[in-house]
Design an enzyme around this catalytic site. Structure first.
Site, PDB file in Angstrom:
ATOM      1  NE  ARG A 191      -4.226   0.366   2.550  1.00  0.00           N
ATOM      2  CZ  ARG A 191      -5.151  -0.595   2.557  1.00  0.00           C
ATOM      3  NH1 ARG A 191      -4.818  -1.855   2.512  1.00  0.00           N
ATOM      4  NH2 ARG A 191      -6.411  -0.269   2.594  1.00  0.00           N
TER       5      ARG A 191
ATOM      6  NE  ARG B 258     -16.749  -2.546   3.609  1.00  0.00           N
ATOM      7  CZ  ARG B 258     -15.495  -2.303   3.269  1.00  0.00           C
ATOM      8  NH1 ARG B 258     -14.878  -3.093   2.428  1.00  0.00           N
ATOM      9  NH2 ARG B 258     -14.880  -1.265   3.768  1.00  0.00           N
TER      10      ARG B 258
ATOM     11  NE  ARG C  83     -13.597  -2.464   7.150  1.00  0.00           N
ATOM     12  CZ  ARG C  83     -12.836  -2.589   6.069  1.00  0.00           C
ATOM     13  NH1 ARG C  83     -12.936  -3.669   5.316  1.00  0.00           N
ATOM     14  NH2 ARG C  83     -11.971  -1.664   5.752  1.00  0.00           N
TER      15      ARG C  83
ATOM     16  NE  ARG D 168     -10.981   2.803   4.826  1.00  0.00           N
ATOM     17  CZ  ARG D 168     -12.056   2.047   4.683  1.00  0.00           C
ATOM     18  NH1 ARG D 168     -13.178   2.381   5.313  1.00  0.00           N
ATOM     19  NH2 ARG D 168     -12.030   0.981   3.933  1.00  0.00           N
TER      20      ARG D 168
HETATM   21  P1  AP5 Z   1     -14.925  -4.812  -0.883  1.00  0.00           P
HETATM   22  O1  AP5 Z   1     -14.646  -6.016  -1.708  1.00  0.00           O
HETATM   23  O2  AP5 Z   1     -15.136  -4.979   0.569  1.00  0.00           O
HETATM   24  O3  AP5 Z   1     -13.817  -3.676  -1.186  1.00  0.00           O
HETATM   25  P2  AP5 Z   1     -12.308  -3.562  -0.757  1.00  0.00           P
HETATM   26  O4  AP5 Z   1     -11.586  -2.985  -1.942  1.00  0.00           O
HETATM   27  O5  AP5 Z   1     -11.800  -4.826  -0.184  1.00  0.00           O
HETATM   28  O6  AP5 Z   1     -12.457  -2.411   0.330  1.00  0.00           O
HETATM   29  P3  AP5 Z   1     -11.804  -2.260   1.758  1.00  0.00           P
HETATM   30  O7  AP5 Z   1     -12.570  -1.179   2.461  1.00  0.00           O
HETATM   31  O8  AP5 Z   1     -11.667  -3.571   2.436  1.00  0.00           O
HETATM   32  O9  AP5 Z   1     -10.432  -1.723   1.367  1.00  0.00           O
HETATM   33  P4  AP5 Z   1      -9.494  -0.944   2.239  1.00  0.00           P
HETATM   34  O10 AP5 Z   1      -8.325  -0.990   1.335  1.00  0.00           O
HETATM   35  O11 AP5 Z   1      -9.893   0.390   2.671  1.00  0.00           O
HETATM   36  O12 AP5 Z   1      -9.507  -1.752   3.621  1.00  0.00           O
HETATM   37  P5  AP5 Z   1      -8.554  -2.836   4.241  1.00  0.00           P
HETATM   38  O13 AP5 Z   1      -9.351  -3.774   5.021  1.00  0.00           O
HETATM   39  O14 AP5 Z   1      -7.607  -3.347   3.228  1.00  0.00           O
HETATM   40  O15 AP5 Z   1     -16.184  -4.070  -1.522  1.00  0.00           O
HETATM   41  C1  AP5 Z   1     -16.743  -2.922  -0.911  1.00  0.00           C
HETATM   42  C2  AP5 Z   1     -18.276  -2.999  -0.903  1.00  0.00           C
HETATM   43  O16 AP5 Z   1     -18.755  -2.885  -2.244  1.00  0.00           O
HETATM   44  C3  AP5 Z   1     -18.830  -4.338  -0.379  1.00  0.00           C
HETATM   45  O17 AP5 Z   1     -20.000  -4.115   0.331  1.00  0.00           O
HETATM   46  C4  AP5 Z   1     -19.091  -5.143  -1.654  1.00  0.00           C
HETATM   47  O18 AP5 Z   1     -20.135  -6.079  -1.466  1.00  0.00           O
HETATM   48  C5  AP5 Z   1     -19.462  -4.061  -2.652  1.00  0.00           C
HETATM   49  N1  AP5 Z   1     -18.984  -4.348  -4.008  1.00  0.00           N
HETATM   50  C6  AP5 Z   1     -17.823  -4.957  -4.384  1.00  0.00           C
HETATM   51  N2  AP5 Z   1     -17.728  -5.028  -5.721  1.00  0.00           N
HETATM   52  C7  AP5 Z   1     -18.864  -4.455  -6.223  1.00  0.00           C
HETATM   53  C8  AP5 Z   1     -19.355  -4.221  -7.546  1.00  0.00           C
HETATM   54  N3  AP5 Z   1     -18.657  -4.595  -8.635  1.00  0.00           N
HETATM   55  N4  AP5 Z   1     -20.556  -3.584  -7.669  1.00  0.00           N
HETATM   56  C9  AP5 Z   1     -21.267  -3.191  -6.563  1.00  0.00           C
HETATM   57  N5  AP5 Z   1     -20.845  -3.383  -5.283  1.00  0.00           N
HETATM   58  C10 AP5 Z   1     -19.662  -4.007  -5.112  1.00  0.00           C
HETATM   59  O19 AP5 Z   1      -7.701  -1.922   5.239  1.00  0.00           O
HETATM   60  C11 AP5 Z   1      -8.305  -1.322   6.363  1.00  0.00           C
HETATM   61  C12 AP5 Z   1      -7.258  -0.516   7.141  1.00  0.00           C
HETATM   62  O20 AP5 Z   1      -6.204  -1.390   7.588  1.00  0.00           O
HETATM   63  C13 AP5 Z   1      -6.529   0.571   6.343  1.00  0.00           C
HETATM   64  O21 AP5 Z   1      -7.263   1.760   6.296  1.00  0.00           O
HETATM   65  C14 AP5 Z   1      -5.223   0.670   7.153  1.00  0.00           C
HETATM   66  O22 AP5 Z   1      -5.407   1.415   8.313  1.00  0.00           O
HETATM   67  C15 AP5 Z   1      -4.954  -0.757   7.538  1.00  0.00           C
HETATM   68  N6  AP5 Z   1      -4.109  -1.453   6.549  1.00  0.00           N
HETATM   69  C16 AP5 Z   1      -4.465  -2.521   5.782  1.00  0.00           C
HETATM   70  N7  AP5 Z   1      -3.452  -2.895   4.982  1.00  0.00           N
HETATM   71  C17 AP5 Z   1      -2.432  -2.043   5.244  1.00  0.00           C
HETATM   72  C18 AP5 Z   1      -1.124  -1.896   4.714  1.00  0.00           C
HETATM   73  N8  AP5 Z   1      -0.651  -2.704   3.756  1.00  0.00           N
HETATM   74  N9  AP5 Z   1      -0.337  -0.910   5.212  1.00  0.00           N
HETATM   75  C19 AP5 Z   1      -0.782  -0.093   6.173  1.00  0.00           C
HETATM   76  N10 AP5 Z   1      -2.011  -0.163   6.708  1.00  0.00           N
HETATM   77  C20 AP5 Z   1      -2.839  -1.121   6.242  1.00  0.00           C
HETATM   78 MG    MG Z   2     -11.207  -5.411   1.757  1.00  0.00          MG
END
Ligand code: AP5
Ligand code: MG
Length: 213
Positions: A88, A127, A160, A171
């Site tokens: 990221r 979501r 969430r 974000r």
């Molecule tokens: P979904 O599939 O849940 O989307 P996503 O891209 O996985 O979104 P996230 O919110 O999980 O991504 P993120 O990157 O912010 O969070 P993460 O957990 O990685 O889809 C979203 C919604 O849309 C769902 O309801 C789904 O059903 C719907 N949907 C999907 N596709 C669709 C379509 N085609 N049409 C209609 N609807 C659809 O990270 C969270 C936090 O963790 C970060 O903010 C950070 O603080 C920390 N973190 C995680 N990884 C790191 C890292 N590598 N480095 C530093 N901090 C990190």
């Molecule tokens: Mg995700």
């Protein structure tokens, strides 16, 4: 096959990574899910990560990089994996590249799920995530069979903590500043492929499968 999912928060990385993992029989490794399960278990890692996540900020690279490099050494990763939410930042991408190179390995595809910011905010509000297994639903686009209950494990579905509108905005801005540059980074390496993430979920998956071949 080793795959990285790129894309804004809510672009559908987790949704598609799950499908890729099931189809190709490889683990889906989501850093956000690892942090959330640590928060739930009250571990030190979880307490540390929560401070950042609740503000929409990234967890520091020192914490995140080692966690992932350890995880991809596990036995179940020998035939590949889908990394969702990592790398990221450019330093995360460089550390991953270096670690793989030392092992004589490389990433095969960096899949960018492209969704404009306007669509993101709408998606996040709907979501719902399982408090137990992390499975993701959408009240409108991917509802569970029984309202508020996870199809996979029967636990409760919740909004969430970081899906509140003001945190989503933060974000998104963190994404534009720190993560979006990875698109150019992987384009230069020659493994970037972009899919239109505004299509329906099945169509997004079809586009991905065409790329993976
Ligand atoms: P979904 O599939 O849940 O989307 P996503 O891209 O996985 O979104 P996230 O919110 O999980 O991504 P993120 O990157 O912010 O969070 P993460 O957990 O990685 O889809 C979203 C919604 O849309 C769902 O309801 C789904 O059903 C719907 N949907 C999907 N596709 C669709 C379509 N085609 N049409 C209609 N609807 C659809 O990270 C969270 C936090 O963790 C970060 O903010 C950070 O603080 C920390 N973190 C995680 N990884 C790191 C890292 N590598 N480095 C530093 N901090 C990190
Ligand atoms: Mg995700």
């Amino acid at each position: 096959m080793k795959i990285i999912m790129l894309g804004a928060p809510g672009a559908g990385k987790g949704t598609q990574a799950d499908r890729i993992a099931a189809k190709h029989g490889i683990p889906h490794i989501a850093t956000g899910d690892i942090f959330r399960s640590n928060i739930k278990e009250g571990t030190e890692l979880g307490q540390q990560a929560k401070k950042y996540m609740d503000q929409g900020l990234l967890v520091p690279d020192e914490v995140t990089i080692n966690m992932v490099l350890d995880r991809i050494q596990k036995d179940d990763c020998k035939d590949g994996y889908v990394l969702d939410g990592f790398p990221r930042t450019i330093p995360q991408a460089e550390s991953l590249g270096k670690a793989l190179q030392e092992r004589g390995q490389k990433i095969d595809f960096a899949l960018n799920v492209d969704v404009p910011d306007e669509n993101i905010v709408k998606r996040m509000g709907g979501r719902r995530a399982c408090i137990n297994c992390g499975a993701t639903y959408h009240t409108q686009f991917a509802p569970p069979k029984k309202d508020g209950i996870c199809d996979k494990c029967g636990s409760e579905l919740v909004l969430r903590d970081d899906d509140k509108p003001e945190t989503v905005q933060k974000r998104l801005s963190v994404y534009h500043e720190q993560t979006k540059p990875l698109i150019g980074y992987y384009e230069q390496i020659g493994i970037l492929a972009t899919v239109d993430g505004t299509q329906e979920m099945d169509q997004v998956f079809n586009s991905i499968e065409t790329i993976l071949g």
